[in-house]
Design a protein around this motif. Structure first.
Motif, mmCIF file in Angstrom:
data_model
loop_
_atom_site.group_PDB
_atom_site.id
_atom_site.type_symbol
_atom_site.label_atom_id
_atom_site.label_comp_id
_atom_site.label_asym_id
_atom_site.label_seq_id
_atom_site.Cartn_x
_atom_site.Cartn_y
_atom_site.Cartn_z
ATOM 1 N N ILE A 26 0.826 -1.200 0.000
ATOM 2 C CA ILE A 26 0.000 0.000 0.000
ATOM 3 C C ILE A 26 0.868 1.262 0.000
ATOM 4 C CG2 ILE A 26 -1.756 1.263 1.295
ATOM 5 C CD1 ILE A 26 -2.775 -1.223 -0.169
ATOM 6 N N LEU A 29 1.523 2.095 -3.531
ATOM 7 C CA LEU A 29 0.382 2.756 -4.169
ATOM 8 C C LEU A 29 0.233 4.199 -3.671
ATOM 9 C CD1 LEU A 29 -2.193 -0.179 -4.037
ATOM 10 C CD2 LEU A 29 -0.721 0.516 -5.941
ATOM 11 N N LEU A 32 2.608 6.452 -5.453
ATOM 12 C CA LEU A 32 2.172 6.788 -6.805
ATOM 13 C C LEU A 32 1.165 7.938 -6.793
ATOM 14 C CD1 LEU A 32 1.747 3.209 -8.292
ATOM 15 C CD2 LEU A 32 3.610 4.815 -8.715
ATOM 16 N N VAL A 79 -0.783 4.293 3.102
ATOM 17 C CA VAL A 79 -1.009 5.414 2.191
ATOM 18 C C VAL A 79 -0.276 6.651 2.708
ATOM 19 C CG1 VAL A 79 -2.751 7.009 1.300
ATOM 20 C CG2 VAL A 79 -3.176 4.563 1.266
#
Length: 100
Positions: A26, A29, A32, A79
């Motif tokens: 995660i 991600l 990104l 995140v």
């Protein structure tokens, strides 16, 4: 540490492995998404957002009473970590003085 969590949450070894591994996936991600977010709302606000998301994930993990709630906390923490890892070096490079 995780032995206590296994007993308290009544989770299997595979679930512990998922809890440990999901943070890295995660975070990738989140990293990104960090660049696009910083272009939209700016570097400082993106770092503040990442810290809030991470703290929310940490609070959820602290209060987790089941495997599913722990996963939600790990996802939020991942995140926040991913965004922060991308944005902090860019922000530092932007505010540092140019040395000849």
């Amino acid at each position: 540490m995780f032995f206590l969590a296994m007993e308290d949450l009544k989770i299997s070894e595979v679930q512990v492995e998922v809890l440990l591994g999901i943070l890295s996936v995660i975070s990738l991600l989140g990293s990104l998404a960090g660049g696009r977010t910083s272009d939209i709302i700016g570097r400082e606000w993106t770092m503040a957002f990442a810290v809030v998301v991470f703290q929310l994930g940490a609070a959820i993990m602290t209060l987790a009473s089941s495997f599913q709630v722990s996963i939600i906390g790990r996802v939020l923490a991942g995140v926040g970590i991913g965004i922060r890892v991308v944005i902090a070096p860019v922000y530092i490079a932007e505010i540092s003085p140019n040395c000849p």
